[in-house]
Each structure stands twice: as C-alpha cells, then as structure tokens.
Design a protein around this motif. Structure first.
Motif, PDB file in Angstrom:
ATOM      1  N   LYS A   1       0.825  -1.214   0.000  1.00 14.78           N
ATOM      2  CA  LYS A   1       0.000   0.000   0.000  1.00 14.78           C
ATOM      3  C   LYS A   1       0.853   1.256   0.000  1.00 14.78           C
ATOM      4  O   LYS A   1       1.912   1.309   0.623  1.00 14.78           O
ATOM      5  N   LEU A   2       0.370   2.271  -0.698  1.00 14.33           N
ATOM      6  CA  LEU A   2       1.009   3.578  -0.719  1.00 14.33           C
ATOM      7  C   LEU A   2       0.257   4.485   0.247  1.00 14.33           C
ATOM      8  O   LEU A   2      -0.951   4.631   0.176  1.00 14.33           O
ATOM      9  N   LYS A   3       0.993   5.110   1.173  1.00 17.16           N
ATOM     10  CA  LYS A   3       0.398   6.024   2.134  1.00 17.16           C
ATOM     11  C   LYS A   3       1.245   7.283   2.205  1.00 17.16           C
ATOM     12  O   LYS A   3       2.260   7.406   1.518  1.00 17.16           O
ATOM     13  N   TRP A   4       0.837   8.227   3.052  1.00 13.27           N
ATOM     14  CA  TRP A   4       1.640   9.414   3.294  1.00 13.27           C
ATOM     15  C   TRP A   4       1.595   9.733   4.784  1.00 13.27           C
ATOM     16  O   TRP A   4       0.661   9.352   5.490  1.00 13.27           O
ATOM     17  N   GLU A   5       2.622  10.416   5.266  1.00 19.60           N
ATOM     18  CA  GLU A   5       2.678  10.789   6.679  1.00 19.60           C
ATOM     19  C   GLU A   5       3.386  12.135   6.813  1.00 19.60           C
ATOM     20  O   GLU A   5       4.228  12.493   5.981  1.00 19.60           O
ATOM     21  N   PHE A   6       3.045  12.864   7.876  1.00 22.86           N
ATOM     22  CA  PHE A   6       3.799  14.061   8.205  1.00 22.86           C
ATOM     23  C   PHE A   6       5.176  13.651   8.717  1.00 22.86           C
ATOM     24  O   PHE A   6       5.350  12.564   9.264  1.00 22.86           O
ATOM     25  N   CYS A   7       6.147  14.543   8.554  1.00 20.63           N
ATOM     26  CA  CYS A   7       7.535  14.212   8.871  1.00 20.63           C
ATOM     27  C   CYS A   7       7.954  14.696  10.259  1.00 20.63           C
ATOM     28  O   CYS A   7       7.398  15.646  10.806  1.00 20.63           O
ATOM     29  N   ASN A   8       8.962  14.033  10.776  1.00 17.78           N
ATOM     30  CA  ASN A   8       9.521  14.363  12.083  1.00 17.78           C
ATOM     31  C   ASN A   8      10.531  15.500  11.935  1.00 17.78           C
ATOM     32  O   ASN A   8      11.727  15.318  12.105  1.00 17.78           O
ATOM     33  N   VAL A   9      10.029  16.668  11.566  1.00 17.11           N
ATOM     34  CA  VAL A   9      10.881  17.839  11.370  1.00 17.11           C
ATOM     35  C   VAL A   9      10.398  18.946  12.302  1.00 17.11           C
ATOM     36  O   VAL A   9       9.197  19.132  12.502  1.00 17.11           O
ATOM     37  N   ARG A  10      11.344  19.679  12.900  1.00 14.86           N
ATOM     38  CA  ARG A  10      10.989  20.678  13.904  1.00 14.86           C
ATOM     39  C   ARG A  10      10.643  22.025  13.282  1.00 14.86           C
ATOM     40  O   ARG A  10      11.153  22.381  12.220  1.00 14.86           O
ATOM     41  N   LYS A  11       9.787  22.762  13.975  1.00 13.51           N
ATOM     42  CA  LYS A  11       9.525  24.144  13.611  1.00 13.51           C
ATOM     43  C   LYS A  11      10.666  24.999  14.154  1.00 13.51           C
ATOM     44  O   LYS A  11      11.249  24.705  15.203  1.00 13.51           O
ATOM     45  N   CYS A  12      10.976  26.065  13.452  1.00 16.16           N
ATOM     46  CA  CYS A  12      12.055  26.946  13.890  1.00 16.16           C
ATOM     47  C   CYS A  12      11.751  27.554  15.257  1.00 16.16           C
ATOM     48  O   CYS A  12      12.669  27.815  16.042  1.00 16.16           O
ATOM     49  N   SER A  13      10.477  27.760  15.547  1.00 14.36           N
ATOM     50  CA  SER A  13      10.112  28.323  16.846  1.00 14.36           C
ATOM     51  C   SER A  13      10.482  27.373  17.980  1.00 14.36           C
ATOM     52  O   SER A  13      10.777  27.797  19.091  1.00 14.36           O
ATOM     53  N   GLU A  14      10.487  26.048  17.716  1.00 13.59           N
ATOM     54  CA  GLU A  14      10.880  25.085  18.730  1.00 13.59           C
ATOM     55  C   GLU A  14      12.359  25.204  19.050  1.00 13.59           C
ATOM     56  O   GLU A  14      12.780  25.050  20.199  1.00 13.59           O
ATOM     57  N   ILE A  15      13.166  25.488  18.023  1.00 14.62           N
ATOM     58  CA  ILE A  15      14.598  25.665  18.253  1.00 14.62           C
ATOM     59  C   ILE A  15      14.832  26.937  19.052  1.00 14.62           C
ATOM     60  O   ILE A  15      15.723  27.000  19.895  1.00 14.62           O
ATOM     61  N   LEU A  16      14.007  27.959  18.795  1.00 12.31           N
ATOM     62  CA  LEU A  16      14.119  29.191  19.579  1.00 12.31           C
ATOM     63  C   LEU A  16      13.893  28.917  21.061  1.00 12.31           C
ATOM     64  O   LEU A  16      14.577  29.448  21.926  1.00 12.31           O
ATOM     65  N   VAL A  17      12.893  28.058  21.351  1.00 16.08           N
ATOM     66  CA  VAL A  17      12.609  27.712  22.739  1.00 16.08           C
ATOM     67  C   VAL A  17      13.812  27.020  23.364  1.00 16.08           C
ATOM     68  O   VAL A  17      14.195  27.281  24.504  1.00 16.08           O
ATOM     69  N   ILE A  18      14.443  26.133  22.588  1.00 21.70           N
ATOM     70  CA  ILE A  18      15.623  25.429  23.086  1.00 21.70           C
ATOM     71  C   ILE A  18      16.748  26.405  23.384  1.00 21.70           C
ATOM     72  O   ILE A  18      17.411  26.339  24.413  1.00 21.70           O
ATOM     73  N   LEU A  19      16.962  27.354  22.478  1.00 22.33           N
ATOM     74  CA  LEU A  19      18.007  28.348  22.684  1.00 22.33           C
ATOM     75  C   LEU A  19      17.722  29.197  23.916  1.00 22.33           C
ATOM     76  O   LEU A  19      18.600  29.468  24.737  1.00 22.33           O
TER      77      LEU A  19
END
Length: 554
Positions: free
Chosen positions: A214-232
């Motif tokens: 079967k062929l499916k699709w999924e959202f990717c495990n990629v971060r938003k830039c705002s999340e990196i800002l929180v880390i910083l």
C-alpha cells in the motif's frame, strides 16, 4: 443493497482515476522538462519537451514500465534515471548496492556529520553528535521549517512514526498511479531524493511511505524553527555554528527561506469574503441566536488531491465531521461510524440511519486522519439527537434519512471557527442536473473495504430525477426527499463517501450543502448511482428544530 440497520455504515466506493498532467504555460526558463528532457518554446507561451530514452510524457515524467522489474532491488527502492540502464537501486542500510540484497553493516560507515556507526549483528544504528539527528545523523541543528514549511529544503527523511520516506522518483509511486512532478502544484524542492517537502500547502512537510503493497503518506519528524528558539532560550546546549562570528539567528534560518531572522509561526488570516447571494442564504443562518461563524462554505485551503483522494489537505473540507460512537457506559475508545456536516456553531447534520440510541456519541471536527490525534481537531460530546419524525428504513430504501446533532459546549464554547473548522452553507435554491459536486468521507475504497483512515473526496454529477426513477435504475423507490448523483455508466465512476457525509455544490466560489450520503444499491455498478438526502426539502425542518431548541434553552 447497502446494509444500514443498527447504525452500520459502509459508505461509497471510490474508483481511482489518474490525474491529467498540469497545464503549464510560460517559457523554458526554468526548464520544466524532467529527466534531462530538452525544452522547446512554442507559440502562446507554451512549450514542448523532447525526452531522452526511456522517458516520455508531456514533461518526460513517465518511464518505461519494463525498466523496474519485480524484486529487482531486493531491500531497496527502484528509481528511474536518465542514463542506461535507466534505473538505480536505492538501498536501505545495511543492504548494499548494486541490488540491495547483501548485508554489510557499518562497512563503509553510513553515518554523517561525525556520527559513529554502532554494529548490531547484521544491523546498525548511528550514534549522533549533540544537535544532530536522523537515521544517518544527516539532520543538522539548523534543520527546521517556518510557517507551513513550503520553503523547507532540509534533509529530514523520516515520518513522525519513524517510517522511511519514499524517493519522490520512486518507481513504486508511478506503479500506483502517482507522479508528484505531475499532480502537485509546487514541485520546487522535489527531485531524486527522499527528503520531506510540502508541495501542496499542507500544515507541515510530509512524504510518501510504503506499507507492504500500500502507498500512504505521513507528516515528517521535522521541527519548527520556533521550537529551536525555545531550546536556545532555555540554554540547552546545541552544536554552535561553524563560524562563531555569526549571530544565533542564522542557526535557526529555515531551509529555503530568503529571510535572515526567524519569524513567529504564520497565523491563518481571513480573506475578504464575497457576499452570498440572498436566494441561496439559509434561513437557519439568518435566524441565528448564538454567535455564528463569520463565514460559511469558504475553505481557506486549496484542494490538492493526490492519487484520487490519498491525501486531502486539512482545511480543504472544513465542515466535514466524524461521528464516532461507543456502547453507552463503555470505557472503550470511540470509533468512527458515519460522516456529518457542521452547519451552525453547535449543530451537525447527518443521516438518520447513523443514529443508534444504545450508543454514546461524539463528533470530531477539523481532522483528516482517523488513526491519530491531530492538532487541528476539535472534539465535542453529542448532547441531543433529533431524528426526523418520519424516518423510515425498508429493505430497499431509506426515507427522510436525516438527523440533527446538538453539540455540548465546552466551558460555554461550541466549535471555534478556524482554518480547519468552518460551516457549510445551506441553500434554498436548486442546482441544475449535470452540475459537478463534491462528496467527502472516510468510506470504503478498493484498498480498504471497511473504510479509509484518510479523508477522501471525489467528484460526482447530479442526475435528473426522471433518469434516477427509470425502471433500469431505482424505479419508484425515490421520493422528493432524495436525489441521485454519480455516473450511470458505473465502472470508472466516482462514488466514494461515508453515510451522513456531505455532498456540496459550488456557486460563486461558495460551497452549499446540497445532499447527505444516504443509500445505494452496491456501488460503482452500472445504473446504480448513490442516493442522497435532498437537504433543500428539509430546510424548514432544520430551522424549526434549531430555533425551537434555542427557545427552550431560554
């Protein structure tokens, strides 16, 4: 004949059809031809692609079907190339080229950016340096997306569920009738790789995956830039930029963006709304006694469908509801049983045969995937069910197949209008026979007999009452509260949907709820189109029930 007793909902079946290539206009700069095709400009801003073997098609996007043979690439993907032998096996570690059938873990080491390959018998995993991630440590600390990620050009190639993405030029996609370079509006960033992208304006980068056959699709495990800002801002240690003199903002520059400093996440904005013509404005909306949605029938998201409904963008059908049920008093999880349509802040329309008084019900709005929670969803308990007084189910048809669901407000708040949750407009005028309308739902498909996890949509034509009441179709079964839509020839006809779900027709860019998925004889069969509840007949009933309930509440 459909079985609708006891609330069972089978929905309609979607017969898949390939998409026609997008019609391109403009010059040959940039070159629209794929796979090293040569572009020749024509009159009127058109062009023609001269393709290299073995490719063909308007944009040289189609490859010879005999190139990739079954099991040729073992544990890998077969992708098309422009040079002999016109294919290449993309192996999954620890399997090695050329045909991905032999194992050699950590030899040579597949880990990038200083990662250490840790061998585990015939398998491996990469131990990454701080700040780096991904199966091969290919994702650098600055790999993030901004807004909805349409400009994302990073190297994340795994989904939220850790599935490995298919290459965009994987032969498996073509085999399933999908060509991303044809059917997507924005093919910038796509290419012979398996990195996540967002070419259709979804809420974040995604990719295709393979689950068995079967062929499916999924959202990717990629971060938003705002999340990196929180880390910083939280002073969590990250790998510093290679050039110490650069300010921290460069570290979180989203891939593909032209701006230097990071921005806050993009917020959906309303566009100016063209007034709805008075003759099509619903009396229900006019007589509202509670705060109503600002607009109806105007989705903000574009409708980009992939593989005949494999992927429906969140917000493209914002009035679609999932009616879910479980046994009264049970602690089991709710399960999807029918579709529904949001028509007013606290009210959902559905089919009468979806109602089961022995079950507790809830309504989920704003989602497209039934198998996992989504940030766009809003969930409400059903406080009151109003089944049409003259509802009747026989062995051949269902009459007055309509019901209203009043949603229980949460802390005084009914569903909130967002980009992903909106109401459909109610008409009091008819659409002409032959009008192309849209049906949506989680109904059965050839690949999923008992329903699809992903929200699907399809186009159907309104069929005249005379044709639908002929002896070779449904004879005298139809009354004036029903109509047919679909294609009398059957076969390749689209007839996908879910009981209680919407059939909407457009006028001046506004979507009007014209029918509810009701019943039918089989599906996709010749002279057996789907039958829908005619909403225009029940406008007075809908209005009286809603306003009557509002008066009692006072």
């Amino acid at each position: 004949m459909w079985q609708t007793a006891n609330g069972t909902s089978y929905g309609f079946l979607l017969t898949m059809a390939f998409f026609l290539p997008l019609f391109h206009k403009g010059t040959c700069r940039p070159n629209p031809c794929l796979n090293k095709g040569v572009c020749e400009e024509k009159r009127g801003g058109k062009f023609k692609c001269r393709c290299t073997k073995p490719f063909k098609g308007r944009r040289c996007e189609k490859g010879c079907k005999r190139v990739c043979k079954k099991n040729m690439c073992g544990y890998g993907q077969c992708v098309l190339t422009s040079l002999p032998p016109f294919f290449q096996c993309k192996c999954k570690e620890p399997f090695k080229p050329p045909f991905c059938k032999h194992v050699a873990a950590c030899s040579p080491g597949p880990c990038l950016n200083g990662g250490t390959c840790m061998k585990d018998e015939n398998d491996f995993h990469c131990q990454c340096l701080d700040g780096y991630s991904g199966k091969f440590c290919q994702v650098v600390p600055s790999d993030c997306y901004e807004g909805n990620g349409q400009l994302y050009q990073g190297k994340v190639s795994e989904t939220d569920d850790d599935d490995e993405c298919l290459h965009w030029n994987s032969y498996f996609l073509l085999e399933k009738g999908v060509n991303p370079f044809n059917i997507l509006e924005d093919h910038r960033g796509l290419g012979p790789h398996n990195f996540c992208r967002n070419p259709d304006g979804d809420i974040k980068p995604w990719c295709f995956i393979r689950k068995g056959k079967k062929l499916k699709w999924e959202f990717c495990n990629v971060r938003k830039c705002s999340e990196i800002l929180v880390i910083l801002n939280s002073s969590i240690t990250m790998k510093p930029p290679e050039t110490p003199s650069k300010p921290p903002e460069i570290l979180i520059k989203p891939f593909g963006a032209t701006v230097q400093p990071p921005k806050a996440p993009l917020q959906p904005t309303e566009t100016p709304v063209k007034p709805v013509s008075p003759q099509l404005q619903s009396p229900v909306l006019q007589n509202a006694t509670v705060k109503e949605f600002a607009t109806c029938g105007r989705p903000l998201a574009r409708r980009n469908r992939i593989y005949g409904g494999l992927k429906t963008v969140p917000g493209a059908q914002p009035w679609q509801a999932s009616l879910q049920a479980r046994l009264e008093g049970s602690k089991q999880a709710f399960g999807h049983v029918c579709g529904g349509v949001l028509i007013k802040a606290c009210w959902v329309l559905t089919a009468g045969h979806c109602i089961d008084n022995n079950k507790e019900m809830q309504v989920v709005l704003g989602g497209v995937d039934l198998m996992k929670p989504e940030s766009t969803e809003q969930t409400f308990t059903v406080e009151k069910v109003i089944l049409h007084e003259n509802y009747k189910e026989t062995s051949e048809a269902v009459y007055n197949d309509i019901a209203l669901l009043q949603l229980k407000s949460t802390e005084g708040q009914c569903p909130e209008e967002t980009e992903f949750v909106k109401t459909a407009c109610l008409p009091n005028a008819t659409f002409s026979d032959g009008t192309e309308c849209t049906i949506t739902g989680w109904g059965a498909t050839p690949e999923s007999q008992y329903g699809s996890d992903q929200l699907l949509d399809a186009e159907v034509l309104l069929i005249s009452q005379e044709q639908c009441s002929s002896k070779k179709v449904y004879s005298n079964l139809l009354d004036d509260g029903m109509f047919c839509a679909g294609y009398l020839k059957g076969g390749v006809d689209s007839c996908q949907g879910d009981s209680g779900g919407p059939l909407t027709c457009q006028k001046d860019g506004v979507h009007y709820l014209y029918g509810l998925v009701s019943w039918g004889d089989s599906c996709g069969q010749e002279n057996k189109p789907g039958v829908y509840t005619r909403v225009t007949k029940y406008l007075e009933w809908i209005n009286s029930k809603i306003t009557g309930t509002a008066r009692k509440a006072l």
